[in-house]
Motif scaffolding. Structure first.
Motif, mmCIF file in Angstrom:
data_model
loop_
_atom_site.group_PDB
_atom_site.id
_atom_site.type_symbol
_atom_site.label_atom_id
_atom_site.label_comp_id
_atom_site.label_asym_id
_atom_site.label_seq_id
_atom_site.Cartn_x
_atom_site.Cartn_y
_atom_site.Cartn_z
ATOM 1 N N GLU A 184 0.818 -1.210 0.000
ATOM 2 C CA GLU A 184 0.000 0.000 0.000
ATOM 3 C C GLU A 184 0.852 1.260 0.000
ATOM 4 O OE1 GLU A 184 -3.100 2.166 3.065
ATOM 5 O OE2 GLU A 184 -3.038 -0.025 3.014
ATOM 6 N N SER A 185 1.959 1.227 0.757
ATOM 7 C CA SER A 185 2.813 2.420 0.859
ATOM 8 C C SER A 185 3.910 2.451 -0.194
ATOM 9 C CB SER A 185 3.438 2.493 2.252
ATOM 10 O OG SER A 185 4.199 1.334 2.527
ATOM 11 N N ALA A 186 3.997 1.385 -0.990
ATOM 12 C CA ALA A 186 5.033 1.276 -2.028
ATOM 13 C C ALA A 186 6.431 1.455 -1.440
ATOM 14 C CB ALA A 186 4.774 2.276 -3.149
ATOM 15 N N LEU A 187 6.659 0.791 -0.283
ATOM 16 C CA LEU A 187 7.954 0.840 0.384
ATOM 17 C C LEU A 187 8.325 -0.563 0.852
ATOM 18 C CD1 LEU A 187 7.459 3.974 2.679
ATOM 19 C CD2 LEU A 187 8.901 3.860 0.636
ATOM 20 N N PRO A 188 9.612 -0.914 0.826
ATOM 21 C CA PRO A 188 10.018 -2.211 1.382
ATOM 22 C C PRO A 188 9.873 -2.211 2.907
ATOM 23 C CG PRO A 188 11.732 -1.266 -0.042
ATOM 24 C CD PRO A 188 10.738 -0.183 0.233
ATOM 25 N N ILE A 189 9.287 -3.275 3.442
ATOM 26 C CA ILE A 189 9.187 -3.464 4.891
ATOM 27 C C ILE A 189 9.721 -4.855 5.208
ATOM 28 C CG2 ILE A 189 7.677 -3.596 6.901
ATOM 29 C CD1 ILE A 189 5.831 -1.601 5.598
ATOM 30 N N VAL A 190 10.758 -4.922 6.028
ATOM 31 C CA VAL A 190 11.441 -6.179 6.349
ATOM 32 C C VAL A 190 11.210 -6.480 7.826
ATOM 33 C CG1 VAL A 190 13.650 -7.393 6.344
ATOM 34 C CG2 VAL A 190 13.188 -5.653 4.600
ATOM 35 N N VAL A 191 10.805 -7.726 8.111
ATOM 36 C CA VAL A 191 10.463 -8.118 9.473
ATOM 37 C C VAL A 191 11.365 -9.269 9.917
ATOM 38 C CG1 VAL A 191 8.642 -8.928 11.018
ATOM 39 C CG2 VAL A 191 8.060 -7.436 9.088
ATOM 40 N N PHE A 192 12.016 -9.082 11.054
ATOM 41 C CA PHE A 192 12.804 -10.160 11.654
ATOM 42 C C PHE A 192 12.926 -9.883 13.144
ATOM 43 C CE2 PHE A 192 15.807 -6.946 10.160
ATOM 44 C CZ PHE A 192 16.627 -6.739 11.261
ATOM 45 N N GLY A 193 13.410 -10.860 13.902
ATOM 46 C CA GLY A 193 13.616 -10.596 15.314
ATOM 47 C C GLY A 193 13.462 -11.802 16.196
ATOM 48 N N HIS A 194 13.138 -11.541 17.455
ATOM 49 C CA HIS A 194 13.205 -12.525 18.520
ATOM 50 C C HIS A 194 11.861 -13.249 18.655
ATOM 51 C CE1 HIS A 194 16.647 -10.028 18.972
ATOM 52 N NE2 HIS A 194 16.038 -9.077 19.643
ATOM 53 N N ALA A 195 11.704 -14.299 17.870
ATOM 54 C CA ALA A 195 10.394 -14.931 17.724
ATOM 55 C C ALA A 195 9.889 -15.557 19.008
ATOM 56 C CB ALA A 195 10.460 -15.997 16.624
ATOM 57 N N GLY A 196 10.775 -16.088 19.831
ATOM 58 C CA GLY A 196 10.339 -16.764 21.045
ATOM 59 C C GLY A 196 9.607 -15.849 22.000
ATOM 60 N N ASN A 197 9.879 -14.538 21.926
ATOM 61 C CA ASN A 197 9.180 -13.554 22.747
ATOM 62 C C ASN A 197 8.105 -12.808 21.966
ATOM 63 O OD1 ASN A 197 12.444 -13.114 23.611
ATOM 64 N ND2 ASN A 197 11.041 -13.709 25.230
ATOM 65 N N GLY A 198 7.972 -13.106 20.682
ATOM 66 C CA GLY A 198 7.068 -12.315 19.848
ATOM 67 C C GLY A 198 7.557 -10.901 19.617
ATOM 68 N N ASN A 199 8.841 -10.667 19.864
ATOM 69 C CA ASN A 199 9.452 -9.337 19.753
ATOM 70 C C ASN A 199 10.105 -9.210 18.378
ATOM 71 O OD1 ASN A 199 12.278 -7.703 21.423
ATOM 72 N ND2 ASN A 199 10.687 -6.836 20.141
ATOM 73 N N LEU A 200 9.403 -8.564 17.446
ATOM 74 C CA LEU A 200 9.876 -8.480 16.069
ATOM 75 C C LEU A 200 10.283 -7.052 15.723
ATOM 76 C CD1 LEU A 200 7.335 -10.779 14.203
ATOM 77 C CD2 LEU A 200 9.560 -11.356 15.175
ATOM 78 N N HIS A 201 11.335 -6.938 14.930
ATOM 79 C CA HIS A 201 11.801 -5.646 14.455
ATOM 80 C C HIS A 201 11.215 -5.419 13.064
ATOM 81 C CE1 HIS A 201 14.796 -5.008 17.678
ATOM 82 N NE2 HIS A 201 14.757 -6.328 17.715
ATOM 83 N N VAL A 202 10.392 -4.403 12.964
ATOM 84 C CA VAL A 202 9.758 -4.045 11.693
ATOM 85 C C VAL A 202 10.534 -2.872 11.115
ATOM 86 C CG1 VAL A 202 7.654 -3.232 10.581
ATOM 87 C CG2 VAL A 202 7.518 -4.879 12.475
ATOM 88 N N ASN A 203 11.139 -3.079 9.961
ATOM 89 C CA ASN A 203 12.013 -2.089 9.336
ATOM 90 C C ASN A 203 11.329 -1.508 8.103
ATOM 91 O OD1 ASN A 203 14.900 -2.581 10.728
ATOM 92 N ND2 ASN A 203 13.849 -4.535 10.489
ATOM 93 N N ILE A 204 10.933 -0.247 8.200
ATOM 94 C CA ILE A 204 10.325 0.462 7.072
ATOM 95 C C ILE A 204 11.445 1.211 6.364
ATOM 96 C CG2 ILE A 204 8.600 2.164 6.379
ATOM 97 C CD1 ILE A 204 7.212 1.606 9.118
ATOM 98 N N MET A 205 11.724 0.830 5.128
ATOM 99 C CA MET A 205 12.869 1.362 4.398
ATOM 100 C C MET A 205 12.429 2.452 3.415
ATOM 101 S SD MET A 205 14.996 -0.549 5.922
ATOM 102 C CE MET A 205 16.433 0.160 5.081
ATOM 103 N N TYR A 206 13.213 3.541 3.337
ATOM 104 C CA TYR A 206 12.848 4.652 2.459
ATOM 105 C C TYR A 206 14.072 5.516 2.179
ATOM 106 C CZ TYR A 206 13.031 7.674 6.591
ATOM 107 O OH TYR A 206 13.454 8.359 7.694
ATOM 108 N N ARG A 207 13.934 6.393 1.209
ATOM 109 C CA ARG A 207 14.986 7.362 0.893
ATOM 110 C C ARG A 207 14.597 8.711 1.497
ATOM 111 N NH1 ARG A 207 15.151 6.786 -5.481
ATOM 112 N NH2 ARG A 207 12.906 6.546 -5.026
#
Length: 461
Positions: free
Chosen positions: A362-385
């Motif tokens: 929808e936002s026409a931007l890359p969004i990369v998700v990774f992180g500490h799955a055992g805690n449900g603690n994920l890092h959501v990275n919204i990438m832009y110029r």
């Protein structure tokens, strides 16, 4: 914007701290006006105390003149909690950096707040012990900073975050009173638990001048697993199975399809997949193979594409190379990054990943998700110029959509970075009015004049 310090305060703290401990020059003020949030503001002065008595004197003097105080470690925080937006005095704990005592028999260490996490780990090695919190900035962040934002890291799934690994504190309240809470014991039913209240309060309740830390035995051996799954739902189901069985993984990391694709584009040898899990087990040499087998059995199931085992050090390094390569690889997508450390129940990880895929489209931007799955603690990275006005606007418009999604999924705003100002205005959405009122009452009790890190954590009334 700066505010002229009262002359009496300047003279009092200059006399107390000396020329090297009381800095009002532009270079020192600029160096202590920012953190890794990339935001900055000039303080009016920088105080660098050597001992708790000086911290008490600093707080009392600033309270008398109603001058704001902002505690600072190494400035590695990302939520702007250490940025002195209201001016005033930054209190740097750079000179309070002593390891006061290591007590192997009690499995604890007593440290000052300026000790670096990495330096403490090195000092503990000869004793066969370690302090579990392991944020990505561990080599350069301070224990005081870890305490301020309740830092975590990959090991938190088994060993807990900072709050779970602190036994006691000595701290100076906003009233200039030295308080002692907790101590070198692991069981305590005596009074209110001020220790764990102050941890994670981001310098808004008290300035920590000493901490007694819970230590853990260093494991004899580690081994790892890498699993690829058809999609995020299959990986999340595996996370639930992994966390239900008795063998708790030492680390459990998640990467979504966009993260895997990014690694492939940057030359890391990983297969195409919808999601990846990295799991580590630790223990002794005799029991580790059984632990590893238990984790492999739990990881197996619907949607598993492949599973790799790494039993020795070199193999583990290769297995974890993809995780270490991920953050640097993000810069190959775009120079700008909004990185939020949200938390959702493990069962809702697929919903969060799906929502971020939709938001990316929808936002026409890359969004990369990774992180500490055992805690449900994920890092959501919204990438832009940042230099592209359209991308900049769309990235910052996507951020509230992320927080709305997380709260709708019964999640919370931060797992380890803290609130600072970056997420402060969302606190009124995360908590109801009576809960926020209780937080404000605690703040008022410990910091009656509101001089400690004003404008952080709690939204304005």
């Amino acid at each position: 914007m700066t505010h002229a310090l009262p002359a009496a305060l300047d003279a009092e703290l200059s006399s107390l701290l000396g020329a090297d401990g009381w800095r009002t020059d532009a270079a020192a003020r600029r160096a202590h006006g920012e953190d890794d949030s990339r935001q900055w503001a000039l303080p009016d002065a920088v105080a660098v105390p050597r001992d708790p008595g000086q911290v008490v004197a600093i707080v009392r003097a600033c309270r008398a003149h109603r001058v704001p105080l902002v505690a600072r470690g190494a400035g590695t925080g990302t939520a702007a909690a250490a940025v002195p937006f209201a001016g005033g005095v930054v209190v740097s704990f750079a000179r309070m950096d002593r390891i006061l005592d290591i007590r192997p028999g009690d499995r604890c260490a007593v440290v000052e707040p300026g000790v670096l996490n990495g330096d403490l780990q090195q000092a503990l090695q000869p004793h066969g012990l370690f302090w579990p919190p392991d944020p990505s900035s561990a080599e350069r962040c301070t224990i005081g900073g870890n305490l301020a934002c309740n830092a975590g890291g990959p090991r938190a799934v088994k060993y807990g975050a900072t709050r779970d690994n602190v036994l006691g504190l000595v701290a100076v309240t906003g009233a200039g009173e030295l308080i002692r809470c907790g101590g070198p014991w692991t069981k305590d039913a005596t009074g209110y638990d001020l220790t764990h209240l102050i941890v994670g309060s981001e310098g808004t309740l008290a300035l920590v001048v000493e901490a007694t830390l819970r230590l853990a035995p260093r494991p004899q051996a580690q081994a790892g697993l890498r699993m690829f799954y058809r999609d995020a739902a299959a990986a999340a189901a595996a996370v639930s199975r992994l966390m239900r069985q008795p063998q708790v993984p030492a680390m459990l990391e998640f990467m979504d399809a966009s993260a895997i694709a990014l690694l492939r584009r940057n030359g890391t040898e990983v297969p195409e997949a919808g999601a990846m899990l990295l799991v580590e087990a630790d223990g002794d040499h005799e029991t580790l193979p059984y632990a590893l087998q238990a984790l492999a059995d739990a990881a197996a199931g619907e949607g598993l594409l492949s599973l790799d085992v790494a039993a020795d050090g070199a193999a583990r390094d290769r297995l974890w190379a993809a995780r270490r390569a991920l953050s640097p690889a993000l810069r190959s997508i775009a120079p700008g990054k909004i990185n939020e450390d949200v938390v959702v129940p493990v069962s809702r990880i697929p919903d969060l990943v799906a929502a971020m895929e939709a938001l990316s489209a929808e936002s026409a931007l890359p969004i990369v998700v990774f992180g500490h799955a055992g805690n449900g603690n994920l890092h959501v990275n919204i990438m832009y110029r940042p230099d592209d006005a359209g991308e900049n606007a769309r990235a910052h418009a996507a951020l509230p959509r992320l927080f709305e999604c997380v709260l709708a999924l019964e999640g919370t705003l931060s797992g380890e970075h803290g609130i600072g100002v970056a997420k402060r205005d969302w606190m009124a959405r995360a908590f109801d009015a009576p809960t926020l009122a209780a937080m404000r009452a605690v703040k008022s009790a410990l910091d009656p004049d509101g001089i400690l890190n004003p404008g952080k954590v709690l939204p304005p009334l």
